[in-house]
Design a protein around this motif. Structure first.
Motif, PDB file in Angstrom:
ATOM      1  N   GLY A  89       0.824  -1.192   0.000  1.00 30.95           N
ATOM      2  CA  GLY A  89       0.000   0.000   0.000  1.00 30.95           C
ATOM      3  C   GLY A  89       0.860   1.244   0.000  1.00 30.95           C
ATOM      4  O   GLY A  89       1.992   1.224   0.461  1.00 30.95           O
ATOM      5  N   THR A 117      -1.601   4.386   4.401  1.00 30.08           N
ATOM      6  CA  THR A 117      -2.839   3.619   4.253  1.00 30.08           C
ATOM      7  C   THR A 117      -3.037   2.575   5.350  1.00 30.08           C
ATOM      8  O   THR A 117      -4.050   1.895   5.364  1.00 30.08           O
ATOM      9  N   ASP A 124      -0.961  -0.121   6.090  1.00 28.61           N
ATOM     10  CA  ASP A 124      -0.433  -1.460   5.866  1.00 28.61           C
ATOM     11  C   ASP A 124       0.597  -1.846   6.929  1.00 28.61           C
ATOM     12  O   ASP A 124       0.573  -2.974   7.438  1.00 28.61           O
TER      13      ASP A 124
END
Length: 59
Positions: free
Chosen positions: A5, A9, A11
């Protein structure tokens, strides 16, 4: 498990949460980051990803 990602985001946050749960369950874990692309560090990096030794470590 591979989580991909763009920055921001979540991740990495998810990876750490899964790592903690796995540790609590008695599992050995490893978290690592990779360059954005195989050739981001050097042209030879892409060749390294194709070596039998590297591929054996993935299985």
């Amino acid at each position: 498990m591979i989580l991909l990602g763009p920055p921001g985001t979540g991740d990495t946050h998810l990876a750490v949460a899964l790592q903690v749960r796995a540790c609590l369950a008695g599992q050995c874990v490893l978290i690592a980051t990779a360059p954005p692309s195989p050739t981001a560090t050097s042209p030879r990096a892409a060749d390294t990803l194709r070596t039998p030794r590297f591929q054996a470590g993935l299985g």
